[in-house]
Design a protein around this motif. Structure first.
Motif, PDB file in Angstrom:
ATOM      1  N   GLY A  84       0.576  -1.420   0.339  1.00 55.23           N
ATOM      2  CA  GLY A  84      -0.065  -0.294   0.260  1.00 55.23           C
ATOM      3  C   GLY A  84       0.805   1.705   0.086  1.00 55.23           C
ATOM      4  O   GLY A  84       1.991   1.137  -1.296  1.00 55.23           O
ATOM      5  N   ALA A  85       0.819   2.118   1.348  1.00 54.38           N
ATOM      6  CA  ALA A  85       1.660   3.583   1.216  1.00 54.38           C
ATOM      7  C   ALA A  85       2.947   3.445   1.948  1.00 54.38           C
ATOM      8  O   ALA A  85       3.128   3.894   2.262  1.00 54.38           O
ATOM      9  CB  ALA A  85       0.461   4.113   1.335  1.00 54.38           C
ATOM     10  N   ALA A  86       3.425   2.046   1.933  1.00 54.33           N
ATOM     11  CA  ALA A  86       4.171   1.955   3.233  1.00 54.33           C
ATOM     12  C   ALA A  86       5.306   2.554   2.264  1.00 54.33           C
ATOM     13  O   ALA A  86       5.518   2.263   0.914  1.00 54.33           O
ATOM     14  CB  ALA A  86       4.075   0.672   3.343  1.00 54.33           C
ATOM     15  N   LYS A  87       6.653   3.515   3.148  1.00 53.40           N
ATOM     16  CA  LYS A  87       7.575   3.880   1.953  1.00 53.40           C
ATOM     17  C   LYS A  87       8.752   4.182   2.489  1.00 53.40           C
ATOM     18  O   LYS A  87       9.159   3.615   4.209  1.00 53.40           O
ATOM     19  CB  LYS A  87       7.421   5.320   1.589  1.00 53.40           C
ATOM     20  N   VAL A  88       9.910   4.195   2.061  1.00 54.14           N
ATOM     21  CA  VAL A  88      11.003   4.853   2.550  1.00 54.14           C
ATOM     22  C   VAL A  88      11.737   5.659   3.325  1.00 54.14           C
ATOM     23  O   VAL A  88      11.254   7.157   2.802  1.00 54.14           O
ATOM     24  CB  VAL A  88      11.968   4.218   1.591  1.00 54.14           C
ATOM     25  N   HIS A  89      11.810   5.152   4.444  1.00 55.54           N
ATOM     26  CA  HIS A  89      12.253   6.642   5.075  1.00 55.54           C
ATOM     27  C   HIS A  89      13.773   7.107   5.194  1.00 55.54           C
ATOM     28  O   HIS A  89      14.715   6.254   5.254  1.00 55.54           O
ATOM     29  CB  HIS A  89      11.639   7.068   6.371  1.00 55.54           C
ATOM     30  N   PRO A  90      14.613   8.134   5.717  1.00 59.48           N
ATOM     31  CA  PRO A  90      16.394   8.400   5.765  1.00 59.48           C
ATOM     32  C   PRO A  90      16.823   7.968   6.918  1.00 59.48           C
ATOM     33  O   PRO A  90      17.843   7.423   6.817  1.00 59.48           O
ATOM     34  CB  PRO A  90      15.976  10.039   5.190  1.00 59.48           C
ATOM     35  N   THR A  91      15.550   7.659   8.171  1.00 60.61           N
ATOM     36  CA  THR A  91      16.045   7.308   9.399  1.00 60.61           C
ATOM     37  C   THR A  91      14.814   6.530  10.282  1.00 60.61           C
ATOM     38  O   THR A  91      13.573   6.167   9.000  1.00 60.61           O
ATOM     39  CB  THR A  91      16.401   8.084  10.743  1.00 60.61           C
ATOM     40  N   LEU A  92      15.421   5.616  11.329  1.00 54.88           N
ATOM     41  CA  LEU A  92      14.306   5.167  11.993  1.00 54.88           C
ATOM     42  C   LEU A  92      13.610   5.671  12.238  1.00 54.88           C
ATOM     43  O   LEU A  92      12.669   5.155  12.500  1.00 54.88           O
ATOM     44  CB  LEU A  92      14.934   3.916  12.470  1.00 54.88           C
ATOM     45  N   GLU A  93      14.145   7.085  12.736  1.00 55.53           N
ATOM     46  CA  GLU A  93      13.454   7.941  13.478  1.00 55.53           C
ATOM     47  C   GLU A  93      12.307   8.641  12.486  1.00 55.53           C
ATOM     48  O   GLU A  93      11.675   8.522  13.176  1.00 55.53           O
ATOM     49  CB  GLU A  93      14.504   9.137  14.608  1.00 55.53           C
ATOM     50  N   ALA A  94      13.083   8.786  11.881  1.00 54.54           N
ATOM     51  CA  ALA A  94      11.672   9.680  11.286  1.00 54.54           C
ATOM     52  C   ALA A  94      10.737   8.579  10.450  1.00 54.54           C
ATOM     53  O   ALA A  94       9.545   9.050  10.319  1.00 54.54           O
ATOM     54  CB  ALA A  94      12.346   9.453   9.354  1.00 54.54           C
ATOM     55  N   LEU A  95      10.595   7.212  10.250  1.00 53.72           N
ATOM     56  CA  LEU A  95       9.988   5.872   9.919  1.00 53.72           C
ATOM     57  C   LEU A  95       8.871   5.991  11.408  1.00 53.72           C
ATOM     58  O   LEU A  95       8.110   6.073  11.449  1.00 53.72           O
ATOM     59  CB  LEU A  95      10.503   4.449   9.654  1.00 53.72           C
ATOM     60  N   ILE A  96       9.775   6.105  12.278  1.00 50.56           N
ATOM     61  CA  ILE A  96       8.854   5.461  13.731  1.00 50.56           C
ATOM     62  C   ILE A  96       8.123   7.213  13.582  1.00 50.56           C
ATOM     63  O   ILE A  96       6.975   7.396  14.078  1.00 50.56           O
ATOM     64  CB  ILE A  96       9.487   5.557  14.473  1.00 50.56           C
ATOM     65  N   GLY A  97       8.498   8.854  13.403  1.00 51.39           N
ATOM     66  CA  GLY A  97       8.054   9.316  13.943  1.00 51.39           C
ATOM     67  C   GLY A  97       6.415   9.665  12.725  1.00 51.39           C
ATOM     68  O   GLY A  97       5.808   9.832  12.779  1.00 51.39           O
ATOM     69  N   ALA A  98       6.906   9.180  11.422  1.00 51.39           N
ATOM     70  CA  ALA A  98       5.464   8.776  10.985  1.00 51.39           C
ATOM     71  C   ALA A  98       4.384   8.042  10.336  1.00 51.39           C
ATOM     72  O   ALA A  98       3.496   7.959  10.497  1.00 51.39           O
ATOM     73  CB  ALA A  98       6.507   8.944   8.927  1.00 51.39           C
ATOM     74  N   VAL A  99       4.952   6.075  11.096  1.00 51.62           N
ATOM     75  CA  VAL A  99       4.000   5.457  11.082  1.00 51.62           C
ATOM     76  C   VAL A  99       3.793   4.643  12.513  1.00 51.62           C
ATOM     77  O   VAL A  99       3.455   3.804  12.343  1.00 51.62           O
ATOM     78  CB  VAL A  99       4.687   4.273   9.721  1.00 51.62           C
ATOM     79  N   GLY A 100       4.745   5.746  13.492  1.00 53.83           N
ATOM     80  CA  GLY A 100       4.767   4.360  15.168  1.00 53.83           C
ATOM     81  C   GLY A 100       5.871   3.386  15.139  1.00 53.83           C
ATOM     82  O   GLY A 100       6.614   3.709  13.658  1.00 53.83           O
ATOM     83  N   GLN A 101       5.730   3.432  15.875  1.00 52.56           N
ATOM     84  CA  GLN A 101       6.689   1.683  15.867  1.00 52.56           C
ATOM     85  C   GLN A 101       6.095   0.077  15.231  1.00 52.56           C
ATOM     86  O   GLN A 101       5.605   0.209  15.577  1.00 52.56           O
ATOM     87  CB  GLN A 101       6.390   1.479  17.608  1.00 52.56           C
ATOM     88  N   PRO A 102       7.507   0.213  15.383  1.00 51.10           N
ATOM     89  CA  PRO A 102       7.103  -1.613  14.468  1.00 51.10           C
ATOM     90  C   PRO A 102       7.437  -2.493  15.855  1.00 51.10           C
ATOM     91  O   PRO A 102       7.429  -2.120  16.889  1.00 51.10           O
ATOM     92  CB  PRO A 102       8.064  -1.405  13.962  1.00 51.10           C
ATOM     93  N   ASP A 103       6.232  -3.850  15.742  1.00 48.35           N
ATOM     94  CA  ASP A 103       7.714  -4.742  16.534  1.00 48.35           C
ATOM     95  C   ASP A 103       8.529  -5.232  16.727  1.00 48.35           C
ATOM     96  O   ASP A 103       9.485  -5.399  17.098  1.00 48.35           O
ATOM     97  CB  ASP A 103       6.713  -5.958  16.821  1.00 48.35           C
ATOM     98  N   VAL A 104       9.198  -5.962  14.534  1.00 43.54           N
ATOM     99  CA  VAL A 104      10.718  -5.760  15.255  1.00 43.54           C
ATOM    100  C   VAL A 104      11.155  -4.692  13.652  1.00 43.54           C
ATOM    101  O   VAL A 104      10.736  -4.709  12.729  1.00 43.54           O
ATOM    102  CB  VAL A 104      10.216  -7.233  14.433  1.00 43.54           C
ATOM    103  N   VAL A 105      12.541  -4.626  13.617  1.00 48.06           N
ATOM    104  CA  VAL A 105      13.066  -5.076  12.677  1.00 48.06           C
ATOM    105  C   VAL A 105      13.157  -5.158  11.897  1.00 48.06           C
ATOM    106  O   VAL A 105      14.141  -6.273  12.805  1.00 48.06           O
ATOM    107  CB  VAL A 105      14.246  -3.035  13.373  1.00 48.06           C
TER     108      VAL A 105
END
Lengths: 373, 373
Positions: A84-105
């Motif tokens: 779907g809309a999941a995309k590539v972020h430049p950092t882990l922090e940016a990803l978490i800021g955008a879509v929240g915490q995952p359970d596993v990396v």
């Protein structure tokens, strides 16, 4: 006529009651496990494609430093519409800021334990667990014991787990022989050999083993730590740790395999006298005695690819995997399959041998006949 | 000359800091694990003899209902002086009253899950964990789901764990193939065959497989559930559970292997036409398709003993254990080796696949060269 004992229909509901609540086997109807992919190189993309097929996983994004990838959609990068809309972020922090915490990396971004742990610090500090293909993380205390201890303590504080897996290191030459010794009264030595026909593998692997290079150039690169199979010493260290052998020396050697006649693959055209691959050995000594010996031949057109394990002890054990285990496909399989086992483990920096027995995780959850492929 | 990368001496102290505190690998200098042996038949005595060699175990007593054994010392029964004054008690309660609680009960007193669980209730109620060789306990929810659920709940309340292990069931035909699929992207079927030369085995096993019996008598005994290999259906159930296959049928058959010429062992003298062993099969079907097929031949003078695993999927996997795994020695090894993994697991009725990867536990703790055998 054969005597037959009919069981009749099983009682899966009751069986599920008794066991599915166990930590290693999450109930299929449970909330999906949220994962993100860190590192979008060839292995990262393969990992995503396999993750796309898993009904029990939800991929919420990817992380890569490559500006050409940042902002692009995972669906576009992998061809899997499910993202779907999941995309590539430049950092882990940016990803978490955008879509929240995952359970596993899912981490597929390097071979160095220290570098990989530093990359994963923002996740581990937040209690997010990490499954990695980082070769040195198979036994991080070998090269960076202080760093390993620091991250182990961090994980225990935050409730995160981090563990590395793979085919080699991570399975064929370490975890599988250790598993075999589960039926041993005594073990005196372990020998593992692996012969891989590199002609069947991806281009980066054929390049990494020195295909088409001058043998002396390859020797110099290996001596500088810039060529050869990564994680060999970590396999030896994991074996020694599991067997209770305090090694006083680990020796690793690597010789190029030299073409005696022209060898042509999809990616290389190698003249006689040039390298077609490697013959790498690693031994572990305890009190001057060789307890562990690993022997890896990986070269173009290698005949009779196989993995073999010889354990001396009581009983002696002699195992052959005819044809071996294909590396590229299987590495991302190991990574995805480890996820439920990782989440079931105690917090900390974990070795593969501290997690539940490896095993395939059915992408479709629990299948009955109707849902079978 | 081979290029060489010297590692120099490892740093075992730091390595131990990072990992030895992990649950699956107790620090060797820790307090010994106190165990007792429940059931003093041939396997129980073998278990005790192996336990006697473990620097990390302390055996505080045994339990057996046989009045001829009660009160006798374990040292006398096994020839192992290390047992000192430890002796045989008539019940678990009597043992606990006399010498206090153990950490783990080694249970080798039967094949029935319901009977074994009832025997172990006094231990589980007190939070004492149990490692067992009971065949049905390999997957207790198959035959007695309500009982399994009840004991699972009991263990979770008290903090005890109970799990069963062995060579078969418990390893060769279930746990090992499951472990192999840890590198699988897809699994469509699992086939395991095991050929055992029963001439090399103990008398009770030669008797159990019908050596010297009339083939028709043996067929009748198998149909009545009184002969053949125990735990076969449990192996199929464990495989299916791990693979996420809800089986709609499990079929088990057993045919006697009939002597074509006279066969003589230390224990039997079999005329042509009489039985020398068994050919037992067990299949698991999902939606009418055979997903799991186990094939066991165990007979006197069986040529080419081996174990083989064929997994169809991606990748295909083809494993052979040349010579197989000797059962008698290895069963008690599996039992002893599981103890630290059992104690590291979450409380409950546990499957082998929910415990950490099997592996040998060095009887001498951690060896350096000087202490090596």
């Amino acid at each position: 006529m054969a005597a037959m004992v009919g069981l009749g229909p099983l009682q899966p509901a009751r069986s599920a009651t008794a066991h599915a609540a166990g930590p290693a086997v999450p109930v299929p109807s449970m909330k999906k496990i949220k994962v993100i992919q860190f590192g979008l190189g060839p292995i990262g993309i393969e990992s995503l494609k396999l993750a796309a097929d898993q009904s029990w996983l939800e991929v919420t994004g990817g992380v890569d430093i490559d500006p050409a990838k940042v902002g692009r959609s995972l669906a576009e990068l992998t061809g899997a519409a499910v993202f779907g809309a999941a995309k590539v972020h430049p950092t882990l922090e940016a990803l978490i800021g955008a879509v929240g915490q995952p359970d596993v990396v899912l981490h597929t971004a390097g071979s160095s334990a220290a570098v990989s742990l530093a990359q994963m610090k923002p996740a581990l500090e937040r209690g997010i667990s990490v499954a990695s293909t980082c070769e040195e993380l198979i036994f991080p205390a070998l090269k960076t014991p202080a760093v390993a201890a620091e991250y182990d303590a961090l994980c225990r504080r935050t409730g995160a787990r981090i563990a590395a897996t793979g085919v080699n290191p991570g399975f064929v030459m370490d975890v599988l022989p250790i598993c075999l010794t589960g039926v041993s009264r005594e073990v005196t030595s372990i020998y593992v050999e692996r012969v891989v026909n590199a002609s069947t593998r991806r281009q980066p692997l054929q390049a990494k083993i020195g295909s088409g290079q001058n043998p002396d150039d390859f020797r110099a690169k290996f001596a500088a730590g810039k060529a050869g199979h990564a994680g060999f010493q970590q396999s030896v260290a994991l074996l020694a740790h599991a067997m209770g052998w305090k090694l006083d020396e680990v020796r690793e050697t690597c010789e190029p395999v030299v073409a005696t006649s022209r060898v042509v693959t999809r990616f290389f055209d190698v003249a006689p006298g040039q390298s077609v691959g490697i013959h790498q050995k690693c031994v572990g000594l305890c009190g001057g005695e060789t307890r562990i010996k690993l022997d890896l031949q990986m070269y173009l057109d290698a005949p009779l690819p196989h993995d073999a394990i010889v354990i001396k002890g009581r009983p002696d054990l002699n195992l052959v995997l005819n044809g071996g285990v294909a590396g590229d496909d299987a590495t991302v399989a190991a990574l995805i399959n480890i996820v439920p086992r990782l989440l079931a483990a105690a917090p900390g920096l974990r070795l593969m041998t501290e997690l539940a027995v490896p095993g395939w995780r059915n992408p479709r959850g629990v299948e009955n006949g109707a849902a079978a492929t």
